[in-house]
Design an enzyme around this catalytic site. Structure first.
Site, PDB file in Angstrom:
ATOM      1  N   ALA A  89      40.187  -5.761  13.267  1.00 20.15           N
ATOM      2  CA  ALA A  89      39.532  -6.561  12.276  1.00 20.15           C
ATOM      3  C   ALA A  89      38.177  -5.842  12.194  1.00 20.15           C
ATOM      4  O   ALA A  89      37.078  -6.578  11.914  1.00 20.15           O
ATOM      5  CB  ALA A  89      38.859  -8.023  13.009  1.00 20.15           C
ATOM      6  N   GLY A 106      37.503  -3.353   9.403  1.00 14.03           N
ATOM      7  CA  GLY A 106      37.335  -2.978   7.923  1.00 14.03           C
ATOM      8  C   GLY A 106      36.025  -3.605   7.397  1.00 14.03           C
ATOM      9  O   GLY A 106      35.799  -4.708   7.511  1.00 14.03           O
ATOM     10  N   ARG A 146      36.284  -3.787  -1.497  1.00 15.35           N
ATOM     11  CA  ARG A 146      36.899  -4.393  -2.643  1.00 15.35           C
ATOM     12  C   ARG A 146      36.548  -6.015  -2.789  1.00 15.35           C
ATOM     13  O   ARG A 146      36.566  -6.508  -3.691  1.00 15.35           O
ATOM     14  CB  ARG A 146      38.453  -4.226  -2.685  1.00 15.35           C
ATOM     15  CG  ARG A 146      38.600  -2.833  -3.063  1.00 15.35           C
ATOM     16  CD  ARG A 146      40.311  -2.455  -2.905  1.00 15.35           C
ATOM     17  NE  ARG A 146      41.085  -3.515  -3.714  1.00 15.35           N
ATOM     18  CZ  ARG A 146      42.347  -3.679  -3.601  1.00 15.35           C
ATOM     19  NH1 ARG A 146      43.018  -2.811  -2.649  1.00 15.35           N
ATOM     20  NH2 ARG A 146      42.966  -4.356  -4.399  1.00 15.35           N
ATOM     21  N   ASN A 191      42.645  -7.568   0.368  1.00 10.70           N
ATOM     22  CA  ASN A 191      41.679  -6.776   0.352  1.00 10.70           C
ATOM     23  C   ASN A 191      40.832  -6.919  -0.956  1.00 10.70           C
ATOM     24  O   ASN A 191      39.847  -6.188  -1.047  1.00 10.70           O
ATOM     25  CB  ASN A 191      42.397  -5.390  -0.211  1.00 10.70           C
ATOM     26  CG  ASN A 191      43.131  -4.843   0.995  1.00 10.70           C
ATOM     27  OD1 ASN A 191      42.944  -4.445   2.028  1.00 10.70           O
ATOM     28  ND2 ASN A 191      44.424  -4.853   1.108  1.00 10.70           N
ATOM     29  N   ARG A 217      33.484 -37.729   6.170  1.00 15.39           N
ATOM     30  CA  ARG A 217      32.870 -36.629   6.721  1.00 15.39           C
ATOM     31  C   ARG A 217      33.212 -36.541   8.152  1.00 15.39           C
ATOM     32  O   ARG A 217      33.548 -37.307   8.840  1.00 15.39           O
ATOM     33  CB  ARG A 217      31.466 -36.681   6.560  1.00 15.39           C
ATOM     34  CG  ARG A 217      31.302 -36.561   4.895  1.00 15.39           C
ATOM     35  CD  ARG A 217      29.541 -36.633   4.815  1.00 15.39           C
ATOM     36  NE  ARG A 217      28.847 -35.953   5.381  1.00 15.39           N
ATOM     37  CZ  ARG A 217      27.469 -36.059   5.604  1.00 15.39           C
ATOM     38  NH1 ARG A 217      26.762 -37.016   5.023  1.00 15.39           N
ATOM     39  NH2 ARG A 217      26.764 -35.269   6.429  1.00 15.39           N
ATOM     40  N   ASN A 247      33.380 -57.022   7.324  1.00 15.19           N
ATOM     41  CA  ASN A 247      33.408 -56.653   5.809  1.00 15.19           C
ATOM     42  C   ASN A 247      32.265 -56.130   5.369  1.00 15.19           C
ATOM     43  O   ASN A 247      31.080 -56.922   5.500  1.00 15.19           O
ATOM     44  CB  ASN A 247      33.728 -57.966   5.012  1.00 15.19           C
ATOM     45  CG  ASN A 247      34.090 -57.589   3.420  1.00 15.19           C
ATOM     46  OD1 ASN A 247      35.138 -57.466   3.107  1.00 15.19           O
ATOM     47  ND2 ASN A 247      33.033 -57.771   2.854  1.00 15.19           N
ATOM     48  N   ASN A 266      19.909 -44.167   8.243  1.00 15.46           N
ATOM     49  CA  ASN A 266      20.087 -43.731   9.593  1.00 15.46           C
ATOM     50  C   ASN A 266      19.229 -42.516  10.213  1.00 15.46           C
ATOM     51  O   ASN A 266      19.080 -42.009  11.034  1.00 15.46           O
ATOM     52  CB  ASN A 266      21.585 -43.236   9.953  1.00 15.46           C
ATOM     53  CG  ASN A 266      22.226 -42.213   8.930  1.00 15.46           C
ATOM     54  OD1 ASN A 266      21.591 -42.323   7.729  1.00 15.46           O
ATOM     55  ND2 ASN A 266      23.043 -41.319   9.148  1.00 15.46           N
ATOM     56  N   TYR A 267      18.506 -42.187   8.895  1.00 14.16           N
ATOM     57  CA  TYR A 267      17.466 -40.652   9.116  1.00 14.16           C
ATOM     58  C   TYR A 267      16.132 -41.206   8.926  1.00 14.16           C
ATOM     59  O   TYR A 267      15.799 -41.639   7.776  1.00 14.16           O
ATOM     60  CB  TYR A 267      18.089 -39.819   8.177  1.00 14.16           C
ATOM     61  CG  TYR A 267      17.558 -38.247   8.452  1.00 14.16           C
ATOM     62  CD1 TYR A 267      17.518 -37.750   9.647  1.00 14.16           C
ATOM     63  CD2 TYR A 267      17.293 -37.666   7.125  1.00 14.16           C
ATOM     64  CE1 TYR A 267      16.827 -36.440   9.830  1.00 14.16           C
ATOM     65  CE2 TYR A 267      16.719 -36.486   7.518  1.00 14.16           C
ATOM     66  CZ  TYR A 267      16.339 -35.981   8.721  1.00 14.16           C
ATOM     67  OH  TYR A 267      15.900 -34.440   8.944  1.00 14.16           O
ATOM     68  N   SER A 289      22.684 -60.851   0.702  1.00 15.25           N
ATOM     69  CA  SER A 289      22.765 -59.851  -0.337  1.00 15.25           C
ATOM     70  C   SER A 289      21.528 -59.360  -0.802  1.00 15.25           C
ATOM     71  O   SER A 289      20.491 -60.353  -1.032  1.00 15.25           O
ATOM     72  CB  SER A 289      23.583 -60.078  -1.580  1.00 15.25           C
ATOM     73  OG  SER A 289      24.877 -60.395  -1.618  1.00 15.25           O
TER      74      SER A 289
END
Length: 450
Positions: free
Chosen positions: A9, A11, A15, A226, A315, A359, A368-369, A405
């Site tokens: 590994a 190289g 190109r 390559n 994620r 639900n 959350n941040y 809501s």
């Protein structure tokens, strides 16, 4: 038979026109080097050695992340494949068995093919992997005498007659460790490129009375990479094979050509994958799930009966239990959604737990941040989160609790309670008509002024 592998590994990959070492360019979500490491690992070797060169630090990091026990040695000067293998000598000191030399930029050699080479070692001192080329091009040629391999001739050094040979060299070699390094000691760089060729060991072995044979495989297995175009072709080849395997395993792909798999995607049978679904690394889908169109999944798990999408994003850390529904334009990150829960529309659930049967209404966000740290949200079983609720973490919503809501929830909600956290509504009779009349009059004055 004891086995060790050496993966070349070193190289630069000129190109590729890249600052990234060639062997770290990805195929199906993993560096091509990782594909070669996977093939080597399938043999359960006693030792694995990677020979790095250009970008050795980055290559070493990838190797260690894959397997801390794999050794990395550095070829400071790229003086040919024979010289590269020599760099692994100290790492294999005391090893008494067969060494298989592989290439990080030839990542598709199958474990079955490598096993065939090991089996052939029982009757041959040196075994080379070859393939019949439709267009031999600049590949090295395998000169045969019956079933015996007499020599490997590099294209630059081949005669016209030798260039007419269609049996070509992949570069993969299997040989007893002591014999391999003894033969390499005798290799010279007296050739057109001035390099030490690993391929020269065949002629040297035959001169010593040692036997040499060939195992063949389909040309696609030996595809070398390559350039960017060859990288894209390799990825396409992988995808074609992965799709075929998935369908053979009982997965329905409604539009196979539009599905993109990662190198480690696992999908159970009777799962249906709709068009234009992208799988990143570390995704497991259990049997009987449905992944709907235009969804993007990475680092997640979907249990039996789950439905994801369309246009959903899962994620890393997303864990969906049985019969969970995740709908359109929903993003889940580092969160567990328990059995039967629903997050059907336009929501972000991150760093959270959602209880069984809960639900989650449209437009819900777990905040959350705080700009520095991430905080956790807990939503109890059978809770009902009203549309457009902001859950400001850390916060806990009890079992069978509800939020109204449009609420901004900043404090815990006990079991069975209804939380309302929004400004009091006031009403101005007739004000809407008056306001519209004022605005229309203003617009008319502006129009006349122009």
């Amino acid at each position: 038979m004891s086995i060790a592998t050496v993966i070349l590994a070193a190289g630069k990959g000129t190109r590729m026109n890249s600052d990234i070492p060639k062997v770290l360019h990805p195929i199906a979500g993993a560096p091509m080097l990782v594909h070669a490491l996977q093939a080597a690992r399938s043999l359960e070797p006693a030792g694995m050695v990677v020979v790095a060169g250009h970008g050795a630090e980055a290559v070493t990091q990838v190797v260690q992340e894959y397997d801390e026990e794999t050794q990395v040695v550095v070829q400071d000067e790229q003086l040919g494949t024979g010289h590269a293998v020599q760099q692994a000598r100290a790492a294999l000191d005391g090893f008494d068995g067969t060494v298989i030399v592989l290439y990080a930029d030839t990542p598709f050699v199958r474990p079955e093919t490598l096993q065939a080479m090991i089996d052939a070692r029982s009757t041959q001192d040196v075994v080379v992997l070859g393939f019949e080329a439709t267009d031999p091009g600049r590949y090295g040629r395998l000169k045969m005498a019956g079933e015996t391999l007499e020599a490997i001739v590099e294209f630059n050094d081949a005669t016209e007659a030798e260039r007419a040979i269609t049996l070509c060299n992949s570069g993969v070699v299997a040989c007893d460790a002591a014999t391999l390094f003894s033969l390499l000691d005798a290799v010279t760089n007296d050739n057109a490129a001035g390099e030490y060729y690993l391929t020269d060991i065949i002629g040297l072995a035959r001169a010593r009375g040692l036997s040499a044979g060939v195992v063949t495989c389909p040309q696609a297995e030996t595809l070398g990479i390559n350039s960017r175009a060859e990288l894209a072709a390799a990825d396409a080849l992988f995808q074609q094979a992965a799709r075929a395997t998935a369908m053979e395993d009982g997965v329905t792909l409604l539009d196979p050509a539009s599905i993109y798999f990662a190198y480690d995607t696992v999908i159970g049978r009777d799962t249906v994958i709709e068009p234009h679904v992208f799988f990143g690394p570390e995704v497991t889908i259990e049997s009987g799930a449905r992944i709907r169109a235009f969804s993007h999944l990475e680092g997640c798990h979907v249990a039996r009966g789950g439905v994801v999408g369309p246009y959903a994003r899962l994620r890393p850390g997303a864990e969906l239990s049985e019969d969970v529904r995740v709908g359109n334009f929903v993003e889940i990150k580092n969160a567990t959604i328990d059995a039967g829960a629903k997050v059907n529309h336009l929501s972000y659930i991150g760093d959270a737990f959602v209880g069984a049967g809960a639900n989650i209404g449209a437009g819900t966000i777990t905040c959350n941040y705080d700009g520095v740290l991430k905080h956790h949200t807990h939503i109890g079983a059978r809770a009902f989160i009203g549309s457009n609720t902001m859950l400001v973490a850390p916060v806990s919503i009890g079992n069978e609790a509800m939020t109204a809501s449009g609420s901004v929830i900043t404090s815990d909600v006990e079991d069975g309670a209804l939380a309302i956290a929004r400004a009091h509504q006031t009403e101005k009779p007739g004000m809407a008509r008056k306001l519209m009349q004022m605005l229309r009059a203003k617009k008319a004055r502006q129009t006349r002024g122009n």
